[in-house]
Design a protein around this motif. Structure first.
Motif, mmCIF file in Angstrom:
data_model
loop_
_atom_site.group_PDB
_atom_site.id
_atom_site.type_symbol
_atom_site.label_atom_id
_atom_site.label_comp_id
_atom_site.label_asym_id
_atom_site.label_seq_id
_atom_site.Cartn_x
_atom_site.Cartn_y
_atom_site.Cartn_z
ATOM 1 N N LEU A 146 0.802 -1.224 0.000
ATOM 2 C CA LEU A 146 0.000 0.000 0.000
ATOM 3 C C LEU A 146 0.839 1.282 0.000
ATOM 4 C CD1 LEU A 146 -2.830 1.213 -0.021
ATOM 5 C CD2 LEU A 146 -2.891 0.993 2.466
ATOM 6 N N PRO A 147 1.914 1.392 0.814
ATOM 7 C CA PRO A 147 2.709 2.631 0.798
ATOM 8 C C PRO A 147 3.242 3.003 -0.579
ATOM 9 C CG PRO A 147 3.261 1.347 2.728
ATOM 10 C CD PRO A 147 2.375 0.476 1.879
ATOM 11 N N GLU A 148 3.750 2.018 -1.318
ATOM 12 C CA GLU A 148 4.282 2.291 -2.661
ATOM 13 C C GLU A 148 3.170 2.780 -3.598
ATOM 14 O OE1 GLU A 148 6.660 0.056 -6.320
ATOM 15 O OE2 GLU A 148 6.243 -1.029 -4.458
ATOM 16 N N THR A 149 1.999 2.128 -3.503
ATOM 17 C CA THR A 149 0.852 2.534 -4.333
ATOM 18 C C THR A 149 0.425 3.954 -3.997
ATOM 19 O OG1 THR A 149 0.079 0.243 -4.399
ATOM 20 C CG2 THR A 149 -1.516 1.932 -4.973
ATOM 21 N N ILE A 150 0.350 4.255 -2.712
ATOM 22 C CA ILE A 150 -0.051 5.595 -2.277
ATOM 23 C C ILE A 150 0.950 6.643 -2.763
ATOM 24 C CG2 ILE A 150 -0.202 7.098 -0.236
ATOM 25 C CD1 ILE A 150 -1.663 4.864 1.209
ATOM 26 N N ASN A 151 2.236 6.384 -2.579
ATOM 27 C CA ASN A 151 3.272 7.353 -2.984
ATOM 28 C C ASN A 151 3.221 7.644 -4.484
ATOM 29 O OD1 ASN A 151 4.323 7.800 -0.435
ATOM 30 N ND2 ASN A 151 5.798 6.138 -0.588
ATOM 31 N N THR A 152 3.070 6.591 -5.276
ATOM 32 C CA THR A 152 3.004 6.758 -6.733
ATOM 33 C C THR A 152 1.827 7.639 -7.123
ATOM 34 O OG1 THR A 152 4.013 4.592 -7.111
ATOM 35 C CG2 THR A 152 2.784 5.547 -8.938
ATOM 36 N N ASN A 153 0.670 7.367 -6.527
ATOM 37 C CA ASN A 153 -0.532 8.123 -6.865
ATOM 38 C C ASN A 153 -0.519 9.542 -6.310
ATOM 39 O OD1 ASN A 153 -2.592 6.396 -8.398
ATOM 40 N ND2 ASN A 153 -1.895 5.000 -6.813
ATOM 41 N N LEU A 154 0.144 9.736 -5.163
ATOM 42 C CA LEU A 154 0.274 11.089 -4.612
ATOM 43 C C LEU A 154 1.141 11.954 -5.525
ATOM 44 C CD1 LEU A 154 0.680 10.802 -0.724
ATOM 45 C CD2 LEU A 154 -1.182 11.872 -2.007
ATOM 46 N N GLU A 155 2.202 11.377 -6.056
ATOM 47 C CA GLU A 155 3.065 12.115 -6.989
ATOM 48 C C GLU A 155 2.266 12.565 -8.213
ATOM 49 O OE1 GLU A 155 6.425 9.732 -7.986
ATOM 50 O OE2 GLU A 155 7.225 9.718 -5.935
ATOM 51 N N GLU A 156 1.455 11.655 -8.756
ATOM 52 C CA GLU A 156 0.610 11.982 -9.910
ATOM 53 C C GLU A 156 -0.436 13.032 -9.535
ATOM 54 O OE1 GLU A 156 0.946 10.961 -13.013
ATOM 55 O OE2 GLU A 156 2.700 9.732 -12.512
ATOM 56 N N ASN A 184 3.391 5.829 7.001
ATOM 57 C CA ASN A 184 4.361 5.773 8.100
ATOM 58 C C ASN A 184 3.963 4.720 9.130
ATOM 59 O OD1 ASN A 184 6.736 6.993 9.549
ATOM 60 N ND2 ASN A 184 5.144 7.392 11.077
ATOM 61 N N ASP A 185 2.658 4.649 9.438
ATOM 62 C CA ASP A 185 2.174 3.672 10.425
ATOM 63 C C ASP A 185 2.371 2.240 9.939
ATOM 64 O OD1 ASP A 185 1.439 5.625 12.184
ATOM 65 O OD2 ASP A 185 -0.690 5.590 11.707
ATOM 66 N N ILE A 186 2.244 2.024 8.625
ATOM 67 C CA ILE A 186 2.468 0.682 8.068
ATOM 68 C C ILE A 186 3.966 0.336 8.135
ATOM 69 C CG2 ILE A 186 2.398 -0.730 5.972
ATOM 70 C CD1 ILE A 186 -0.113 0.860 5.159
ATOM 71 N N LEU A 187 4.796 1.276 7.715
ATOM 72 C CA LEU A 187 6.240 1.023 7.652
ATOM 73 C C LEU A 187 6.861 0.842 9.033
ATOM 74 C CD1 LEU A 187 7.140 3.570 4.811
ATOM 75 C CD2 LEU A 187 7.032 1.075 4.625
ATOM 76 N N THR A 188 6.333 1.565 10.038
ATOM 77 C CA THR A 188 6.858 1.447 11.405
ATOM 78 C C THR A 188 6.119 0.377 12.205
ATOM 79 O OG1 THR A 188 5.345 3.181 12.204
ATOM 80 C CG2 THR A 188 7.545 3.875 11.470
ATOM 81 N N GLU A 189 5.082 -0.228 11.572
ATOM 82 C CA GLU A 189 4.230 -1.264 12.177
ATOM 83 C C GLU A 189 3.401 -0.736 13.341
ATOM 84 O OE1 GLU A 189 6.132 -4.999 12.931
ATOM 85 O OE2 GLU A 189 6.653 -5.261 10.830
ATOM 86 N N ASP A 190 3.232 0.581 13.412
ATOM 87 C CA ASP A 190 2.330 1.167 14.418
ATOM 88 C C ASP A 190 0.868 0.895 14.071
ATOM 89 O OD1 ASP A 190 4.411 2.158 15.865
ATOM 90 O OD2 ASP A 190 4.326 4.181 15.029
ATOM 91 N N GLU A 199 -4.755 -1.362 14.737
ATOM 92 C CA GLU A 199 -5.105 -0.343 15.718
ATOM 93 C C GLU A 199 -6.339 0.418 15.227
ATOM 94 O OE1 GLU A 199 -4.010 0.139 18.603
ATOM 95 O OE2 GLU A 199 -2.039 -0.824 18.699
ATOM 96 N N GLU A 200 -7.206 0.773 16.146
ATOM 97 C CA GLU A 200 -8.447 1.482 15.787
ATOM 98 C C GLU A 200 -8.141 2.812 15.105
ATOM 99 O OE1 GLU A 200 -12.589 3.102 17.889
ATOM 100 O OE2 GLU A 200 -11.055 2.077 19.078
ATOM 101 N N GLU A 201 -7.115 3.500 15.580
ATOM 102 C CA GLU A 201 -6.756 4.801 14.998
ATOM 103 C C GLU A 201 -6.358 4.651 13.525
ATOM 104 O OE1 GLU A 201 -3.493 8.425 15.545
ATOM 105 O OE2 GLU A 201 -3.623 6.849 17.063
ATOM 106 N N PHE A 202 -5.626 3.578 13.224
ATOM 107 C CA PHE A 202 -5.201 3.339 11.844
ATOM 108 C C PHE A 202 -6.411 3.081 10.949
ATOM 109 C CE2 PHE A 202 -3.959 0.466 8.397
ATOM 110 C CZ PHE A 202 -2.958 1.221 7.788
ATOM 111 N N THR A 203 -7.325 2.232 11.414
ATOM 112 C CA THR A 203 -8.544 1.941 10.652
ATOM 113 C C THR A 203 -9.346 3.213 10.424
ATOM 114 O OG1 THR A 203 -8.640 -0.272 11.611
ATOM 115 C CG2 THR A 203 -10.644 0.536 10.581
ATOM 116 N N ASN A 204 -9.438 4.056 11.451
ATOM 117 C CA ASN A 204 -10.163 5.327 11.319
ATOM 118 C C ASN A 204 -9.485 6.251 10.309
ATOM 119 O OD1 ASN A 204 -12.103 4.568 13.163
ATOM 120 N ND2 ASN A 204 -11.095 5.539 14.908
ATOM 121 N N ASP A 205 -8.146 6.205 10.244
ATOM 122 C CA ASP A 205 -7.410 7.020 9.261
ATOM 123 C C ASP A 205 -7.740 6.571 7.835
ATOM 124 O OD1 ASP A 205 -6.205 8.596 11.153
ATOM 125 O OD2 ASP A 205 -4.337 7.431 11.226
#
Length: 225
Positions: A146-156, A184-190, A199-205
């Motif tokens: 997901l992070p790679e997909t998000i970064n690519t699409n954010l750049e576009e 960041n939460d995925i990469l740091t495993e938070d 984590e509930e906060e992550f799902t809410n994000d």
């Protein structure tokens, strides 16, 4: 020179000349306006396509996560219920074993049955642990790309010109910050809870970002009116 030429023009010819000049600049202004309108339509179309891709990239793992969480909850609940039943049976057998009126053979049979139940509980604990680890690994694998997909699409997304669409510009900035936090939460495993879920906060994000994308879409349609 121009003033000298104007002296020889009749009033009608002068009016025609003035009218032609006005028409020329009106057309030029209209052409610029049409160019801006086409550019705006193109920007809105590109925005729509890009945030649609981002929404899908968020929604797909969330659907899998929700399904996984439901399976996990159902399985663990089943383990707990079965273990509670076995514990009650073990306790009942323990009372029988300690009864003085019970024959030695019956006590031996009860003890054997009790040992089987205890072994079953131990196996279920191990099975539950393996299931939890597998689900946790599957969840991390599901989110790892997901992070790679998000970064690519954010750049576009950030290459698309959105001048004059202030509200959308502000919302995209907020979306960008939200998505970077998710990454960041995925990469740091938070993002992952100790029980193997999220984590509930992550799902809410995740859900909050999808809601924000829906709001951006509504504003895009407003801009096109």
């Amino acid at each position: 020179m121009i003033i000298e030429i104007l002296k020889y023009l009749s009033p009608v010819a002068l009016l025609v000349l003035i009218w032609s000049i006005i028409q020329y600049f009106d057309k030029k202004k209209s052409d610029k306006s049409e160019i801006r309108r086409k550019e705006k339509i193109e920007s809105c179309k590109n925005l729509q396509q890009r945030i649609g891709v981002i929404r899908y990239s968020l929604f797909e793992p969330h659907t899998e996560i929700s399904k996984s969480a439901k399976i996990l909850a159902n399985k663990l609940t089943f383990y707990e219920n079965e273990t509670e039943k076995d514990i009650l049976k073990i306790d009942e057998l323990n009372l029988k074993i300690n009864e003085n009126s019970l024959s030695a053979l019956d006590k031996k049979t009860a003890k054997k049955e009790q040992d089987i139940l205890i072994e079953s509980c131990k196996n279920r604990v191990e099975e539950s642990r393996r299931f939890l680890l597998n689900e946790s690994s599957s969840l991390k694998e599901n989110l790892s790309k997901l992070p790679e997909t998000i970064n690519t699409n954010l750049e576009e997304l950030n290459r698309i010109p959105i001048i004059g669409m202030n509200k959308i510009q502000s919302q995209i900035l907020t979306l960008t910050l939200n998505l970077k936090k998710i990454n960041n939460d995925i990469l740091t495993e938070d993002a992952y809870a100790s029980n193997g879920g999220l984590e509930e906060e992550f799902t809410n994000d995740i859900l909050g970002s999808i809601d924000l994308i829906n709001e951006i879409e509504l504003n895009i349609y407003t801009e096109l009116k």
